[in-house]
Design an enzyme around this catalytic site. Structure first.
Site, PDB file in Angstrom:
ATOM      1  N   GLU A 126     -14.268 -16.192   9.553  1.00 46.42           N
ATOM      2  CA  GLU A 126     -14.169 -15.997  10.997  1.00 46.42           C
ATOM      3  C   GLU A 126     -15.545 -15.978  11.630  1.00 46.42           C
ATOM      4  O   GLU A 126     -16.530 -15.584  11.003  1.00 46.42           O
ATOM      5  CB  GLU A 126     -13.357 -14.764  11.355  1.00 46.42           C
ATOM      6  CG  GLU A 126     -13.973 -13.431  11.165  1.00 46.42           C
ATOM      7  CD  GLU A 126     -12.965 -12.337  11.534  1.00 46.42           C
ATOM      8  OE1 GLU A 126     -11.805 -12.420  11.110  1.00 46.42           O
ATOM      9  OE2 GLU A 126     -13.364 -11.399  12.242  1.00 46.42           O
TER      10      GLU A 126
ATOM     11  N   ARG B 274      -5.644  -4.398  18.653  1.00 46.39           N
ATOM     12  CA  ARG B 274      -5.771  -3.490  19.787  1.00 46.39           C
ATOM     13  C   ARG B 274      -7.129  -3.618  20.446  1.00 46.39           C
ATOM     14  O   ARG B 274      -7.256  -3.578  21.661  1.00 46.39           O
ATOM     15  CB  ARG B 274      -5.577  -2.042  19.315  1.00 46.39           C
ATOM     16  CG  ARG B 274      -5.497  -1.065  20.458  1.00 46.39           C
ATOM     17  CD  ARG B 274      -5.721   0.359  20.011  1.00 46.39           C
ATOM     18  NE  ARG B 274      -7.088   0.565  19.568  1.00 46.39           N
ATOM     19  CZ  ARG B 274      -7.569   1.720  19.162  1.00 46.39           C
ATOM     20  NH1 ARG B 274      -6.779   2.785  19.113  1.00 46.39           N
ATOM     21  NH2 ARG B 274      -8.828   1.847  18.770  1.00 46.39           N
ATOM     22  N   GLY B 275      -8.204  -3.779  19.635  1.00 44.61           N
ATOM     23  CA  GLY B 275      -9.569  -3.722  20.163  1.00 44.61           C
ATOM     24  C   GLY B 275     -10.072  -2.292  20.100  1.00 44.61           C
ATOM     25  O   GLY B 275      -9.302  -1.350  19.865  1.00 44.61           O
TER      26      GLY B 275
ATOM     27  N   LYS C 270     -25.176 -16.658  11.039  1.00 43.78           N
ATOM     28  CA  LYS C 270     -25.626 -17.595  10.001  1.00 43.78           C
ATOM     29  C   LYS C 270     -24.618 -17.692   8.857  1.00 43.78           C
ATOM     30  O   LYS C 270     -24.102 -16.688   8.389  1.00 43.78           O
ATOM     31  CB  LYS C 270     -26.962 -17.125   9.441  1.00 43.78           C
ATOM     32  CG  LYS C 270     -28.106 -17.364  10.392  1.00 43.78           C
ATOM     33  CD  LYS C 270     -29.413 -17.047   9.709  1.00 43.78           C
ATOM     34  CE  LYS C 270     -30.563 -17.229  10.672  1.00 43.78           C
ATOM     35  NZ  LYS C 270     -31.764 -16.573  10.200  1.00 43.78           N
TER      36      LYS C 270
ATOM     37  N   HIS D 113      -7.739   3.237   9.101  1.00 43.29           N
ATOM     38  CA  HIS D 113      -8.431   3.051  10.385  1.00 43.29           C
ATOM     39  C   HIS D 113      -9.129   4.360  10.747  1.00 43.29           C
ATOM     40  O   HIS D 113      -8.612   5.440  10.476  1.00 43.29           O
ATOM     41  CB  HIS D 113      -7.409   2.672  11.461  1.00 43.29           C
ATOM     42  CG  HIS D 113      -8.037   2.400  12.797  1.00 43.29           C
ATOM     43  ND1 HIS D 113      -7.989   3.295  13.835  1.00 43.29           N
ATOM     44  CD2 HIS D 113      -8.749   1.338  13.245  1.00 43.29           C
ATOM     45  CE1 HIS D 113      -8.627   2.788  14.881  1.00 43.29           C
ATOM     46  NE2 HIS D 113      -9.097   1.597  14.549  1.00 43.29           N
TER      47      HIS D 113
ATOM     48  N   ALA E   9      -1.415  -2.352  18.904  1.00 41.28           N
ATOM     49  CA  ALA E   9      -1.220  -3.754  18.502  1.00 41.28           C
ATOM     50  C   ALA E   9       0.254  -4.098  18.279  1.00 41.28           C
ATOM     51  O   ALA E   9       0.658  -5.247  18.505  1.00 41.28           O
ATOM     52  CB  ALA E   9      -2.044  -4.046  17.249  1.00 41.28           C
TER      53      ALA E   9
ATOM     54  N   TYR F 164      -6.141  -1.753   7.028  1.00 41.74           N
ATOM     55  CA  TYR F 164      -7.351  -0.992   6.685  1.00 41.74           C
ATOM     56  C   TYR F 164      -7.214  -0.318   5.318  1.00 41.74           C
ATOM     57  O   TYR F 164      -6.622   0.764   5.217  1.00 41.74           O
ATOM     58  CB  TYR F 164      -7.615   0.070   7.771  1.00 41.74           C
ATOM     59  CG  TYR F 164      -7.777  -0.570   9.136  1.00 41.74           C
ATOM     60  CD1 TYR F 164      -9.030  -0.911   9.617  1.00 41.74           C
ATOM     61  CD2 TYR F 164      -6.657  -0.875   9.918  1.00 41.74           C
ATOM     62  CE1 TYR F 164      -9.179  -1.539  10.854  1.00 41.74           C
ATOM     63  CE2 TYR F 164      -6.783  -1.503  11.150  1.00 41.74           C
ATOM     64  CZ  TYR F 164      -8.051  -1.824  11.609  1.00 41.74           C
ATOM     65  OH  TYR F 164      -8.189  -2.460  12.818  1.00 41.74           O
TER      66      TYR F 164
ATOM     67  N   LYS G  65       3.827  -2.829  12.874  1.00 42.58           N
ATOM     68  CA  LYS G  65       3.368  -4.148  13.346  1.00 42.58           C
ATOM     69  C   LYS G  65       4.158  -5.260  12.635  1.00 42.58           C
ATOM     70  O   LYS G  65       4.534  -6.254  13.245  1.00 42.58           O
ATOM     71  CB  LYS G  65       1.859  -4.312  13.082  1.00 42.58           C
ATOM     72  CG  LYS G  65       0.998  -3.347  13.899  1.00 42.58           C
ATOM     73  CD  LYS G  65      -0.476  -3.712  13.894  1.00 42.58           C
ATOM     74  CE  LYS G  65      -1.264  -3.045  12.826  1.00 42.58           C
ATOM     75  NZ  LYS G  65      -2.731  -3.161  13.024  1.00 42.58           N
TER      76      LYS G  65
ATOM     77  N   GLN H 139      -9.593  -5.136   6.923  1.00 38.36           N
ATOM     78  CA  GLN H 139     -10.969  -4.750   7.231  1.00 38.36           C
ATOM     79  C   GLN H 139     -11.811  -4.995   5.986  1.00 38.36           C
ATOM     80  O   GLN H 139     -11.281  -5.013   4.865  1.00 38.36           O
ATOM     81  CB  GLN H 139     -10.985  -3.250   7.610  1.00 38.36           C
ATOM     82  CG  GLN H 139     -12.314  -2.696   8.024  1.00 38.36           C
ATOM     83  CD  GLN H 139     -12.894  -3.442   9.210  1.00 38.36           C
ATOM     84  OE1 GLN H 139     -13.475  -4.526   9.029  1.00 38.36           O
ATOM     85  NE2 GLN H 139     -12.732  -2.884  10.395  1.00 38.36           N
TER      86      GLN H 139
END
Ligand code: FAD
Length: 318
Positions: A19, A125-126, A306, A184, A145, A180, A200, A211
């Site tokens: 990502e 969720r952010g 990078k 979390h 989420a 997670y 979810k 994560q």
């Protein structure tokens, strides 16, 4: 193509994905292309593009007082996904956030994704904004989420916010969510967090990306516990190579994860930043080889800018 179909078609072979974070405003997309190009030889079936929520900037007014204005520091994720998808002929996965977006804005984003032929989205969720201690939902947006997953799945069945649209060519998003292995940071326990992960999946999530973690034991135990409570979707491990000495403090602080003592000692013993990068690469290679041998569906790498370290890892593992 959907992530779940890519996994099915791979017939047990571990896939490589990564990502990217959109560059800050004012930069050119060529820089992003230059980082992606060296990784394309490892045939990623999909590339994730993160989304950053809004930020406040403070402008000095003529009367000397500060005025708070809202801004976004990075260009739009969907546009970047479209550009990468068409340049490299690869599936791209935009990250969709609750924080900073109303339900209507989310719907517009999903409609754009559908028009652009994007088949997967990652629902998150952010985090809290920089000045907030805890996440506060945006007015008109989602709190968690699982609610966002439900909106995406509703839209996929033609149920938009204010209308039902029946079409042969309706959206049918494959939805990823975050998991997670070390829980979390806001969750009181791993078990509680796993129940939220299950919510979810019950809302329609098709796969999980974890994560980052630096001890594979945490991932293997997490997968076992997830299966035990009925989470039966693919759980893709997220791997991040340590790249600077600062990561020793930064990563545990920001992501609430543990670093193994042996890794800390190796990084601390480094005299140059090149040595630190090498330690990070070697650790990620050893983690990746073990995970691949255990048959994980995909190895997903967090590439922050990078890509030379991700390329070195991919060369050793794929
Ligand atoms: P949720 O699943 O909503 O969980 C948040 C917290 O609330 C957890 O503690 C959970 O246990 C609890 N919870 C969940 N549901 C409920 C409920 N119904 N009731 C009560 N409690 C509940 N951030 C970005 O800003 N942009 C990105 O692009 C981005 N990409 C990411 C990609 C991955 C693979 C991962 C792992 C994280 C990413 N993040 C990103 C970070 C993510 O936004 C944060 O970790 C955020 O704090 C939690 O997001 P979530 O989707 O896991 O939230």
């Amino acid at each position: 193509m959907k992530v779940t179909d890519h996994i099915k078609n791979a017939n047990g072979k571990t896939l490589f994905s990564f990502e990217i974070v959109p560059p800050q405003k004012g930069k050119n997309i060529q820089e992003l292309y230059n980082n992606i190009t060296p990784l394309m030889e490892f045939n990623p079936p999909f590339i994730d593009v993160t989304t950053s929520r809004e930020e406040y900037v403070y402008i000095t007014r003529k009367d000397g007082l500060l005025e708070r204005k809202i801004t976004r520091m990075r260009p739009g994720t969907v546009g970047i996904c479209a550009a990468i998808k068409h340049k490299f002929d690869v599936d791209t996965i935009p990250h969709v956030l609750c924080g900073g977006f109303t339900r209507e804005e989310t719907e517009y984003m999903l409609v754009d994704c559908h028009y652009l032929g994007i088949d997967n989205v990652m629902a998150l969720r952010g985090d809290a904004m920089k000045h907030q201690r805890y996440f506060e939902p945006t007015e008109g947006g989602h709190c968690y989420a699982n609610e966002l997953v439900a909106q995406i799945k509703d839209l996929s069945s033609g149920h938009y916010l204010n209308e039902v649209i029946e079409s042969e060519n309706h959206a049918d998003f494959c939805v990823g969510v975050a998991g997670y292995p070390e829980k979390h940071l806001e969750s009181p326990s791993l078990e509680t967090d796993l129940k939220k992960l299950k919510a979810k999946v019950d809302a329609g999530a098709d796969y999980v990306v974890t994560q980052m973690f630096f001890n594979n034991k945490a991932y293997f135990e997490f997968v076992e516990k997830a299966k035990a409570i009925g989470i039966n979707v693919p759980i893709i491990p997220g791997i991040k190579p340590i790249a600077t000495k600062k990561h020793l403090q930064l990563l545990p602080h920001v992501f609430s994860i543990d670093l193994p003592e042996a890794l800390i000692e190796s990084v601390e013993a480094c005299k140059t930043s090149a040595e630190v990068r090498k330690v990070g690469i070697d650790w990620a290679i050893q983690q990746s080889k073990e995970l691949k041998a255990a048959g994980v569906p995909v190895l997903h790498y967090y590439s922050m800018g990078k890509s030379d370290n991700i390329k070195a890892i991919a060369e050793a593992v794929f």
